[in-house]
Every structure is written in C-alpha cells, then in structure tokens.
Design an enzyme around this catalytic site. Structure first.
Site, PDB file in Angstrom:
ATOM      1  N   ASP A 208       0.741  -1.095   0.078  1.00  0.00           N
ATOM      2  CA  ASP A 208      -0.121   0.179   0.073  1.00  0.00           C
ATOM      3  C   ASP A 208       0.721   1.307  -0.136  1.00  0.00           C
ATOM      4  O   ASP A 208       2.266   1.158   0.040  1.00  0.00           O
ATOM      5  CB  ASP A 208      -0.913   0.082   1.356  1.00  0.00           C
ATOM      6  CG  ASP A 208      -2.358   0.682   0.681  1.00  0.00           C
ATOM      7  OD1 ASP A 208      -2.323   1.915   0.498  1.00  0.00           O
ATOM      8  OD2 ASP A 208      -3.550  -0.167   1.080  1.00  0.00           O
ATOM      9  N   HIS A 278      -2.683   3.771  -4.559  1.00  0.00           N
ATOM     10  CA  HIS A 278      -2.291   3.318  -3.466  1.00  0.00           C
ATOM     11  C   HIS A 278      -0.564   3.000  -3.530  1.00  0.00           C
ATOM     12  O   HIS A 278      -0.208   1.935  -3.051  1.00  0.00           O
ATOM     13  CB  HIS A 278      -2.954   1.931  -2.773  1.00  0.00           C
ATOM     14  CG  HIS A 278      -4.414   2.316  -2.361  1.00  0.00           C
ATOM     15  ND1 HIS A 278      -4.582   2.831  -0.757  1.00  0.00           N
ATOM     16  CD2 HIS A 278      -5.678   2.403  -2.829  1.00  0.00           C
ATOM     17  CE1 HIS A 278      -5.834   3.030  -0.641  1.00  0.00           C
ATOM     18  NE2 HIS A 278      -6.376   2.985  -1.919  1.00  0.00           N
ATOM     19  N   GLU A 340     -10.098   3.078  -4.915  1.00  0.00           N
ATOM     20  CA  GLU A 340      -9.856   4.420  -4.617  1.00  0.00           C
ATOM     21  C   GLU A 340      -8.722   5.263  -5.492  1.00  0.00           C
ATOM     22  O   GLU A 340      -7.874   5.660  -5.067  1.00  0.00           O
ATOM     23  CB  GLU A 340      -9.465   4.431  -3.106  1.00  0.00           C
ATOM     24  CG  GLU A 340     -10.445   3.974  -2.120  1.00  0.00           C
ATOM     25  CD  GLU A 340     -10.043   4.063  -0.956  1.00  0.00           C
ATOM     26  OE1 GLU A 340     -11.109   4.275  -0.024  1.00  0.00           O
ATOM     27  OE2 GLU A 340      -9.188   4.008  -0.441  1.00  0.00           O
TER      28      GLU A 340
END
Length: 777
Positions: A208, A278, A340
C-alpha cells in the site's frame, strides 16, 4: 446502541429495569442446554446420543494413515495441550476393537460427504471421525473444541453425531501489514486462529502507499526505500516518535515459510499487490513509473505520487513483480486492489490522454479498466485469476475478475448480475474489524465507524436483491483488518476477537443454524476461557448489553453478569468508572431515584488474567412527561435557514442565523443537495415533531460533532439521549455544519458525515431516521 424503556403513566415513570444477562460457571463446561455443544462455527447437524465418552491416556487412536498430517496434528494437540501420549496404530476395519475406548480416524465413507465436510460420531466407547483432507482437519477442530478448557487425567465428551460442511467455499480474513508491520510469528498467530475456526483464505495486504512489505529481487529498492517511511499521522492518531523511520518487510524465504505454515492448516494465502493507486511506496522507490505532468499542472504532488502511469515501462515492472509473487504464492487468486484511484494525474497527463484516444476509450474510468484488464490477461496467461475491490467495476469489469465488494453491497450485487464471482466484505455490515466495536469513548482509537459483534454475526452475504441464479455467484465473505490504528499485536487481537468468531459462523454455518443469543450468551464462554489460557488479548464483553443508556422511573433492579468464566464485576454509584478497588457485584442491585433527580449505575468486567471491559453506564432519571405544545397548523416540513460560511461547531449557528432573514421550507432533514456547490455552510431547521404516544424517546445523530438536535429546548447529547415525551407536537431544532474535509496524506476511507437524525420509539428495537411525514412548521 441505546435502549429505552416505556412509560407506565403520563405523570410518573415507574419502569422496572431488569437487565438479566449471562450466567456461567467458572469452568465453562459444555452442557446439554447448548444445542451446539460449544462449537464455533455452528455445525450443520448435531444429533444428541446417550452417555459420555471418557477420553484418557489409555484411549487408542487408529487411523488409515498414521503419518497423515491431520492425524499428527491431533496427536500433537493431545500431547502438548492435554498431556496425553496415546498409542497410535493403523486402522483395520476387519479387526474387532479391543476393550477400552478408541478414536478412529478414517476416510472410508468420505466420498459421499460434501466438499470440506466431515462426520463425527461419539458413542460411550468409540469416536469415529470420517473425512479427508480439509474436511478431516475441520472435524478434528470440532473434536478439539469438545474438550474442556481445563486439563485433567480424563476428559468427558458428549455422545453426539455431527454431520457438517461449510456454506461458502471462500471464508476469508484480511490483514493489512502495510500501515503497520507485523512479524512472521505474529502473522502465524492470526493464521492459527483462522484455522481453529474453519476460515480458509488469508488475504495478506502486503502493498500500500505506506509500505511495501514483500521482497522483490529484481527491484530491491521496493523494500530498501518503499519498505520504510518517516513518522505518519492518521487523523489524530500518532503512535511512534517523531523523526524516526518506521517499516519492515518479509524476505522471500519468510513468505514461503508463512505460505507453507498456512497450507498445513488448509489456508490459502491470497497476496495483494495494489494497483493502479495506493502506490506511493513503489513510486518513492521508482519515481519514473508515475505520470509526467506539464509544468503548469495544478495536480497536487500527493495525488501524482499515488498512482502508476499506464506506460509500457509500468506494465513491464508490474509483470516482473507479479512473476516473483506467483513464484511465492500458489494461490489461484492474486489480489490487485484497484480501489480509490484518484485519476486527476491521468486527466492532466499528455501520455494518458493520448492513450485514451489511441485505445478508443471514453474516459479515465475506462483507462482504469484497460489497466486492470491488461494485468488480468497477464495473470490469466499464467493460470491465475484476479480479485479486485469493487471499484474495478468502473469503466467495465475485466472478463474473469472476482469482485471483493467493500464500499457496500452494491458492487457485489452488480458483479453477480454480470455473472462474476463475488466475495462480500462490505464496510457497512460489520466486516471491517478496524471499526469501533461500540460507541463508547472508552474504546481504543479506531476507524470512525461501528461494527458491533451482533452486526458482524447477523450479516448475510447473500443479498435478497439477487435472484436464486445470481446468488450462486456469491462465493463467500471476509473480515478485514486495516491497521492505520493498529500499531501493536495487543491491539490487533483486540480488534479481531471476538468478531472473528462471528465471522466464522457467517462464513461456515447455514442461516437456520445460527442463533445470536446462544452464540453470545452460551458458546462464547468456552472460547473466551481458551483465549485467557492462551494469553490472547480480546475485547471483554460488558456486564450489560447496553453501554451508555438512559432510563426513566423511580425504582430499578439490575443483575449484571459476565460471559467470561471466572470474571468479576465491579460497580459504582458515584459516576466514576469502576476499578478493581470498588465494590464487587454479588447480588441484584435495587436503586431508588427521588422525584426530579438522577442516579448513575456503572459496571466493569475484569477477567481472571486482568483484562478489562469498558465501563457501562446507566443514567436513571425520575422525571415526568414533557407536555406537548398547542400546535394545529399541520404544514408539513421544517423551516430552514442556510448560512454560507465556515463553522467549527453547530453552536456558532445560533448567532449567525439571526442575521439571515430568508428561510425556506425543507421537506426533510437533508443537506446533500447543497454540498456540490457549497464547500462550507451551516443549516438551521425549526419546527415541530409529532409524537404518536406517551413514552421515552431516544434521539441520536450520525455525528455529534457536526449536528445538534434540540427537543423542546433540551439538547440531545450522547450522555443523555432520551426524553419522556407526551403524545402530541413538540418543538424540534436541528443545526448542521459542513466543511469540505482537508485531505490527510495516507488516509483514504474518510467520508464526510451526512445530516441524519434518528429516533427510537418506546419498546422498539433499533433506530430509524425521523420520518419526514412527522415534521411540521
């Protein structure tokens, strides 16, 4: 969760509150009163027999293959956990059993069992366990759970027949090690817990923005640079000193060790390598993989540093990374994230815009789909399949992708309707174990939603919105632990236990075999006792089902009890949270409240190893009904004033609203339509609410920071959320402020709290938003 009690008269509230909860002996033994005999997850079928089986050192163990890993696993349990060194020999059904007691482990008959199924039969002299591979392992886990927590020279087991198999093939648990790193032994402890409760997929979130945790030999800087970061703040949570580097990673040998350890327990390890977003950790190490933007670009650097640019060099890099990943993980599934993705850098990138035109794509959403499909084709060519978070639906779903639905159930429903496999793990249904376990301010800092144990337990991954044919594509469910707020193993264990128990029953047991009362008030006792013996941390259940509540009346009797064997309950009456130096509860407590006065009763559970529950609080109020207002206009809706300015508290609106002359009539309590064009504003609603009957009504709001509610001039607070209201109209005032939240580096899952006001009627279970039809001006 708050609970209130009905009024018995219009003038005096005389409710007798008897909160009778859990009763257990100190040894947490299985009893015939428990239809599941303490087993978690609940088996598909249990038939009770007569008598008991006495297991001892003299019990013989006979198996088809004495060197079978499952047989050796049970032998190890008996030796190291029960101190039994039983004789082990080959099972031959033609040879008549000798005198004494025998445990037979065989695969004969297993061919007729469902996948991962087993059959366990216990009679006074013989235990017969039928199963193979994973099914046999799960049968052993159920047998182990039937043993008492305490050891002795002989162990009595109930005579029963269990026929069992799982509801779902995919039963998962995700651990994020990017935000906070956990060592191999610590990870193995999580896997051991999963195996004990029949979960079979360990989703390992290795990559991440905050840290790259897997060694990739072709790209050493991924761990040398991307595996470490300087101190980081998530919201108001800082958990290590300033100016110190934080990080860590797993070598490839360590990865192989964990995968082997999990496989021995029939757990598949699903690695997650995040893309396209990410990606800060990877882009810190290899900045050439991010988009090159024009000099006059206004896209913030934090956004540019978060997402790969879909260049040939990026795809070569990712294919090389995934090649090494696949060499380490035999899993059919490779998780590639896909969630996202802020696409502003792609919008500003000349390369990306040219690529969109070249490939005939509509927009950046379809560019993400192109990105995901490119990676999927590569993984498919190697015999693997991808899993992605539900945002991979944007721009069109990759042909063979499995969708992990996290934002809610909508993505999973959409994917199932497109005939794609789905793993349901919504953050809205108790599946996110980084969320708070209650609304109490005493809970350790966590992500700002709630996932109470009963919510986790009562979730059904198969949506009623799907047809029977579409429901077949829901292949399982999963619990997730993101670790922004989980810096230690103690916090990790606190966050997942006991919610992992609930998850296991959702994933394994058929809905008709689930029973939350039996689960929480009976079976959990034995498993808490095991956690105590193993010195695992866990969230200790409170002595009362409600944590902070308000009741009305003149006399109350309480009988708090604990589900944890051997635990003690301490109580106070003076508003302080109880300590182990306060009164120890021993018998029901009766409290008299004089007219127009208040009293507090608090409890806390302390377990034999010193673990503590949060304190519960009951505020008792002896107060008459608040009279209704003489109002008869019956004009539906509330008057509303909009103040376009920035506010830090709803209280500030009182003065600002005076200067605003214009008002409108709002048909409901909502502010969503204004947020698009107004980055900062406040709203004040005024009017009347119709109360249908005398009673104690509980009010709450989505946020006590952004929203304030007043009824007849009395402010609703978390500490005092209820009011005794007479039937009829009562004045209501609602104040709400909205400010566009400032972005926090590394924090993605924040959503601005909407304007929502809830009401619970007397005797009702749960809460509902205030019905607009009950609001007048």
């Amino acid at each position: 969760m708050n609970k209130h009690y009905s009024l018995q008269t219009k003038t005096l509230l005389t409710t007798l509150c008897a909160l009778l909860l859990f009763t257990f002996g100190s040894k947490a033994q299985t009893t015939v009163d428990d239809p599941h005999y303490g087993i978690i997850p609940a088996p598909a079928s249990i038939t009770t027999g007569q008598g008991t089986f006495v297991f001892s050192q003299l019990t013989q163990i006979k198996a088809d293959n004495v060197k079978d890993r499952n047989v050796l696993f049970l032998k190890d349990f008996l030796l190291n956990n029960r101190h039994f060194n039983n004789k082990l020999s080959k099972y031959n059904p033609k040879i008549k059993s000798s005198k004494g007691t025998t445990l037979i482990i065989t695969s004969k008959g297993a061919a007729t069992l469902p996948k991962e199924g087993y059959k366990l039969t216990i009679t006074p002299r013989r235990i017969t366990l039928v199963g193979k591979d994973a099914g046999l392992f799960y049968g052993i886990q159920s047998l182990m759970q039937l043993f008492p927590v305490e050891t002795s020279g002989t162990e009595k087991l109930p005579c029963i027949t269990i026929e069992d198999s799982p509801r779902f093939g995919y039963r998962g648990m995700m651990l994020d090690v990017s935000r906070h790193f956990f060592t191999v032994p610590q990870v193995k402890k999580v896997i051991e817990l999963m195996a004990a409760y029949k979960l079979n997929n360990f989703h390992w979130h290795l990559v991440d923005g905050q840290g790259w945790r897997i060694e990739i030999k072709k790209y050493p800087k991924l761990t040398q640079v991307g595996g470490y970061r300087m101190q980081t703040m998530y919201g108001t949570n800082r958990d290590w000193p300033d100016s110190l580097s934080y990080g860590g990673y797993y070598t490839q040998d360590e990865i192989r060790d964990v995968v082997k350890f999990a496989a021995a327990r029939y757990i598949n390890v699903v690695p997650e390598i995040e893309m396209p977003a990410h990606s800060e950790a990877a882009l810190r190490a290899y900045p050439e993989l991010k988009c090159e933007l024009p000099a006059d670009s206004k896209v913030p650097a934090r956004e540019v540093n978060n997402i790969y640019c879909p260049t040939p060099e990026t795809f070569t890099f990712l294919e090389n990374v995934l090649t090494e990943v696949m060499e380490l993980f035999p899993s059919k599934y490779i998780h590639i994230g896909g969630d996202e993705a802020n696409k502003e850098p792609w919008k500003a990138s000349v390369f990306c815009q040219n690529l969109i035109k070249e490939k005939g794509l509509k927009d950046e959403h379809e560019l993400q789909s192109y990105f995901i499909q490119t990676i999927e084709k590569f993984l498919n060519s190697k015999g693997r399949s991808i899993i992605g978070w539900d945002e991979i639906l944007e721009g069109g779903l990759a042909p063979n992708a499995t969708v992990m639905s996290w934002t809610g159930e909508e993505g999973g429903i959409a994917a199932a309707r497109q005939k794609h496999n789905v793993i349901m793990t919504p953050q809205t249904t108790g599946n996110y174990f980084d969320h708070y376990q209650s609304g109490s301010p005493q809970e350790p800092v966590s992500f700002g939603r709630y996932a109470a144990l009963d919510e986790t337990y009562n979730y059904d991954p198969v949506s009623k919105e799907l047809t029977p044919e579409e429901q077949k594509y829901v292949i399982g469910t999963q619990g997730n632990l993101w670790t922004e707020y989980v810096p230690t193993v103690a916090k990790l264990q606190y966050q997942i236990m006991p919610r992992l128990f609930a998850l296991s029953e959702v994933a394994w047991s058929k809905p008709e075999n689930k029973d939350y009362t039996n689960f929480s008030e009976v079976r959990l006792a034995k498993h808490f006792a095991r956690l105590e013996n193993l010195h695992y941390n866990y969230r200790v259940p409170t002595a009362l089902t409600v944590i902070d509540t308000m009741v009305f009346g003149s006399k109350f009797t309480f009988a708090p009890k604990s589900v944890v064997p051997g635990a003690k309950i301490y109580i106070t009456y003076n508003g302080r949270d109880p300590l182990d130096t306060d009164w120890e509860y021993s018998s029901p407590v009766t409290i008299i409240v004089p007219p127009n006065e208040k009293r507090e009763f608090k409890t806390r559970v302390i377990t034999p190893t010193g673990r503590r529950s949060i304190a519960t609080r009951i505020l008792m109020v002896n107060k008459g009904l608040m009279p209704s207002t003489d109002y008869s206009a019956n004009k539906v809706g509330l008057t509303c004033k909009l103040i376009k300015s920035k506010f830090t508290t709803p209280d500030q609106l009182d003065y600002a609203a005076i200067a605003v002359k214009d008002s409108v009539v709002a048909d409901k309590l909502s502010a969503e339509a204004l947020k698009k064009d107004n980055p900062n504003f406040g709203m004040v609603f005024n009017g009347y609410i119709s109360i249908p009957a005398d009673g104690a009504y509980n009010f709450s709001q989505a946020s006590y920071t952004d929203t304030e509610v007043q009824i007849d001039g009395e402010k609703i607070t978390e500490a005092e959320p209820a009011l005794p209201l007479a039937k009829g109209f009562h004045k209501i005032k609602v104040k709400y402020i909205y400010n566009v939240p400032a972005p926090i580096p590394g924090q993605y899952r924040i959503r601005q709290t909407p304007l929502r006001v809830f009401i619970s009627a007397p005797g009702a279970v749960g809460k509902k938003e205030i019905d607009p039809a009950t609001l007048f001006n």
